[in-house]
Design a protein around this motif. Sequence first.
Motif, PDB file in Angstrom:
ATOM      1  N   SER A  53     -16.558 -21.570  -0.856  1.00 18.59           N
ATOM      2  CA  SER A  53     -17.728 -20.668  -1.042  1.00 18.59           C
ATOM      3  C   SER A  53     -17.173 -19.145  -0.872  1.00 18.59           C
ATOM      4  CB  SER A  53     -18.344 -21.172   0.448  1.00 18.59           C
ATOM      5  OG  SER A  53     -17.419 -20.864   1.481  1.00 18.59           O
ATOM      6  N   GLU A  54     -18.246 -18.226  -1.063  1.00 13.02           N
ATOM      7  CA  GLU A  54     -17.380 -16.765  -1.112  1.00 13.02           C
ATOM      8  C   GLU A  54     -17.237 -16.445   0.433  1.00 13.02           C
ATOM      9  OE1 GLU A  54     -20.535 -15.190  -3.369  1.00 13.02           O
ATOM     10  OE2 GLU A  54     -20.203 -16.136  -5.195  1.00 13.02           O
ATOM     11  N   GLY A  55     -16.638 -15.270   0.212  1.00 11.17           N
ATOM     12  CA  GLY A  55     -16.372 -14.536   1.511  1.00 11.17           C
ATOM     13  C   GLY A  55     -15.523 -15.234   2.601  1.00 11.17           C
ATOM     14  N   LEU A  56     -15.696 -14.984   3.967  1.00 11.37           N
ATOM     15  CA  LEU A  56     -14.806 -15.598   5.122  1.00 11.37           C
ATOM     16  C   LEU A  56     -15.072 -17.019   5.120  1.00 11.37           C
ATOM     17  CD1 LEU A  56     -15.069 -12.486   7.382  1.00 11.37           C
ATOM     18  CD2 LEU A  56     -13.160 -13.049   5.722  1.00 11.37           C
ATOM     19  N   SER A  57     -16.204 -17.539   4.730  1.00 13.93           N
ATOM     20  CA  SER A  57     -16.458 -18.987   4.935  1.00 13.93           C
ATOM     21  C   SER A  57     -15.713 -19.744   4.069  1.00 13.93           C
ATOM     22  CB  SER A  57     -17.992 -18.885   4.688  1.00 13.93           C
ATOM     23  OG  SER A  57     -18.307 -18.853   3.463  1.00 13.93           O
ATOM     24  N   THR A  58     -15.000 -19.414   3.134  1.00 14.13           N
ATOM     25  CA  THR A  58     -14.003 -20.313   2.324  1.00 14.13           C
ATOM     26  C   THR A  58     -13.107 -20.866   3.296  1.00 14.13           C
ATOM     27  OG1 THR A  58     -14.349 -18.788   0.519  1.00 14.13           O
ATOM     28  CG2 THR A  58     -12.626 -20.448   0.236  1.00 14.13           C
ATOM     29  N   PRO A  59     -13.129 -22.252   3.313  1.00 20.98           N
ATOM     30  CA  PRO A  59     -12.027 -23.162   4.264  1.00 20.98           C
ATOM     31  C   PRO A  59     -10.679 -23.137   3.620  1.00 20.98           C
ATOM     32  CG  PRO A  59     -13.464 -24.452   3.032  1.00 20.98           C
ATOM     33  CD  PRO A  59     -14.054 -23.256   2.551  1.00 20.98           C
ATOM     34  N   TRP A  60     -10.130 -22.207   3.338  1.00 21.54           N
ATOM     35  CA  TRP A  60      -8.589 -21.956   2.552  1.00 21.54           C
ATOM     36  C   TRP A  60      -7.703 -22.977   3.399  1.00 21.54           C
ATOM     37  CZ3 TRP A  60      -8.903 -20.885  -2.167  1.00 21.54           C
ATOM     38  CH2 TRP A  60      -9.867 -19.765  -2.819  1.00 21.54           C
ATOM     39  N   PRO A  61      -7.459 -22.833   4.605  1.00 27.95           N
ATOM     40  CA  PRO A  61      -6.539 -23.796   5.142  1.00 27.95           C
ATOM     41  C   PRO A  61      -6.599 -25.126   4.671  1.00 27.95           C
ATOM     42  CG  PRO A  61      -7.048 -22.060   6.890  1.00 27.95           C
ATOM     43  CD  PRO A  61      -8.163 -22.058   5.495  1.00 27.95           C
ATOM     44  N   VAL A  62      -8.269 -25.641   4.578  1.00 30.78           N
ATOM     45  CA  VAL A  62      -8.253 -27.034   4.324  1.00 30.78           C
ATOM     46  C   VAL A  62      -7.981 -27.166   2.845  1.00 30.78           C
ATOM     47  CG1 VAL A  62     -10.087 -28.707   3.912  1.00 30.78           C
ATOM     48  CG2 VAL A  62     -10.004 -27.104   5.968  1.00 30.78           C
ATOM     49  N   ILE A  63      -8.337 -26.228   1.989  1.00 32.42           N
ATOM     50  CA  ILE A  63      -7.759 -26.275   0.714  1.00 32.42           C
ATOM     51  C   ILE A  63      -6.240 -26.437   0.401  1.00 32.42           C
ATOM     52  CG2 ILE A  63      -7.751 -25.238  -1.678  1.00 32.42           C
ATOM     53  CD1 ILE A  63     -10.536 -23.901  -0.791  1.00 32.42           C
ATOM     54  N   MET A  64      -5.610 -25.545   1.355  1.00 32.97           N
ATOM     55  CA  MET A  64      -4.169 -25.631   1.082  1.00 32.97           C
ATOM     56  C   MET A  64      -3.503 -26.887   1.755  1.00 32.97           C
ATOM     57  SD  MET A  64      -3.023 -22.645  -0.150  1.00 32.97           S
ATOM     58  CE  MET A  64      -4.656 -22.840  -1.403  1.00 32.97           C
ATOM     59  N   ALA A  65      -4.098 -27.498   2.595  1.00 30.39           N
ATOM     60  CA  ALA A  65      -3.822 -28.827   3.053  1.00 30.39           C
ATOM     61  C   ALA A  65      -3.883 -29.750   1.736  1.00 30.39           C
ATOM     62  CB  ALA A  65      -4.549 -29.408   4.249  1.00 30.39           C
ATOM     63  N   GLY A  66      -5.051 -29.612   1.299  1.00 25.36           N
ATOM     64  CA  GLY A  66      -5.266 -30.827   0.184  1.00 25.36           C
ATOM     65  C   GLY A  66      -4.189 -30.490  -1.033  1.00 25.36           C
ATOM     66  N   THR A  67      -3.836 -29.150  -1.245  1.00 30.61           N
ATOM     67  CA  THR A  67      -2.948 -28.803  -2.303  1.00 30.61           C
ATOM     68  C   THR A  67      -1.374 -29.323  -2.138  1.00 30.61           C
ATOM     69  OG1 THR A  67      -4.333 -26.921  -2.755  1.00 30.61           O
ATOM     70  CG2 THR A  67      -2.045 -27.011  -3.891  1.00 30.61           C
ATOM     71  N   THR A  68      -1.396 -29.033  -0.516  1.00 29.86           N
ATOM     72  CA  THR A  68      -0.004 -29.500  -0.034  1.00 29.86           C
ATOM     73  C   THR A  68       0.254 -31.124  -0.287  1.00 29.86           C
ATOM     74  OG1 THR A  68       0.206 -27.612   1.419  1.00 29.86           O
ATOM     75  CG2 THR A  68       1.697 -29.854   1.792  1.00 29.86           C
ATOM     76  N   ILE A  69      -0.769 -31.704  -0.106  1.00 29.45           N
ATOM     77  CA  ILE A  69      -0.806 -33.032  -0.098  1.00 29.45           C
ATOM     78  C   ILE A  69      -0.705 -33.570  -1.747  1.00 29.45           C
ATOM     79  CG2 ILE A  69      -2.198 -35.444  -0.130  1.00 29.45           C
ATOM     80  CD1 ILE A  69      -3.393 -34.021   2.247  1.00 29.45           C
ATOM     81  N   ALA A  70      -1.179 -32.828  -2.558  1.00 30.68           N
ATOM     82  CA  ALA A  70      -0.817 -33.144  -3.967  1.00 30.68           C
ATOM     83  C   ALA A  70       0.450 -32.498  -4.612  1.00 30.68           C
ATOM     84  CB  ALA A  70      -2.024 -32.333  -4.827  1.00 30.68           C
ATOM     85  N   VAL A  71       0.944 -31.583  -3.736  1.00 26.92           N
ATOM     86  CA  VAL A  71       2.386 -31.256  -4.480  1.00 26.92           C
ATOM     87  C   VAL A  71       3.483 -31.630  -3.642  1.00 26.92           C
ATOM     88  CG1 VAL A  71       4.047 -28.867  -4.310  1.00 26.92           C
ATOM     89  CG2 VAL A  71       1.290 -28.658  -4.984  1.00 26.92           C
ATOM     90  N   MET A  72       3.618 -32.034  -2.560  1.00 21.18           N
ATOM     91  CA  MET A  72       4.683 -32.436  -1.633  1.00 21.18           C
ATOM     92  C   MET A  72       5.391 -33.659  -2.535  1.00 21.18           C
ATOM     93  SD  MET A  72       5.990 -30.279  -0.067  1.00 21.18           S
ATOM     94  CE  MET A  72       5.430 -28.690   0.426  1.00 21.18           C
TER      95      MET A  72
END
Length: 281
Positions: A238-257
């Motif tokens: 979502s836009e602004g401060l409500s974007t759950p970037w840590p959750v998105i980064m967690a998913g990306t970490t699971i995909a990359v590692m």
Amino acid sequence: MKGKSISYKKRSNSIVHILLIFCSVIAVFPVLWMFLTSFKPIDESFSTIGSMFTQNPTLQNFVGVTALIPLGRNFLNSVIVSLSGTVITVFFCSLAGFAFAKFPFPGRRILFFFLLATMMIPPEAGVIPVFIIMRKFGWINSLWSLIVPRAATAVGIFYMTQYISDFPTEIMEQARIDGCTDFRIYWQIVLPVITPALSSWASLALIARWNDFFWPLIFLRTKEMFTLMVSISLLPVSEGLSTPWPVIMAGTTIAVMPLLLMYIILTRFQKAGMAAGAVKG
């Protein structure tokens, strides 16, 4: 003069090492930031470099990923597509490369040049014909649609052909005299020698299939059949401060590692094959 030459060489090597370290830091920094952000609470700021470290690390972001997408099933889909697709393409590309390199059949040069010409056509240009074929086979929303169409590629066949061309033909002739069939020569004599090439192509194929986003998005329809890359893209943004970037980064970490781990393993196999070939030579 000799002392000055050695000193100049040392300074040159030092400069090269510093540049390589600088480039490595630039390449690794985004991955490090992604990894550290995945452990940050959602309400923490991460707008500056200093804020990339957290005082309260948490695994809640990874739990949040599993709540938003069928992570286990999507991860298994990616593993199946990547591993099976890599094994199949390594086998068929090396087998075709063996045929082009060592069998003077009629029309070989024309067929090989035609194969090279297909490399100038982007794969996305054939999406409509491939989609129609997959629909005829009933493979829409099936992992077969991601594995079979890329069982062999022009790039892989060309790479294997160039590598196998250096294999001594005299060894093949001696094997035929001893009663070996052509496939046995390929399987038991040629493949062990070209292990570095197999490892290199397997690394490239594995990375390409794990990172693939376009083809799974075209052929797959349900969340349970999505690969991990497509599923991660569906995480809510979502836009602004409500974007759950840590959750998105967690998913990306699971995909990359897992990808980094598999690449390191294949690289070790490649180095071991190259060392074995040097000792045999």
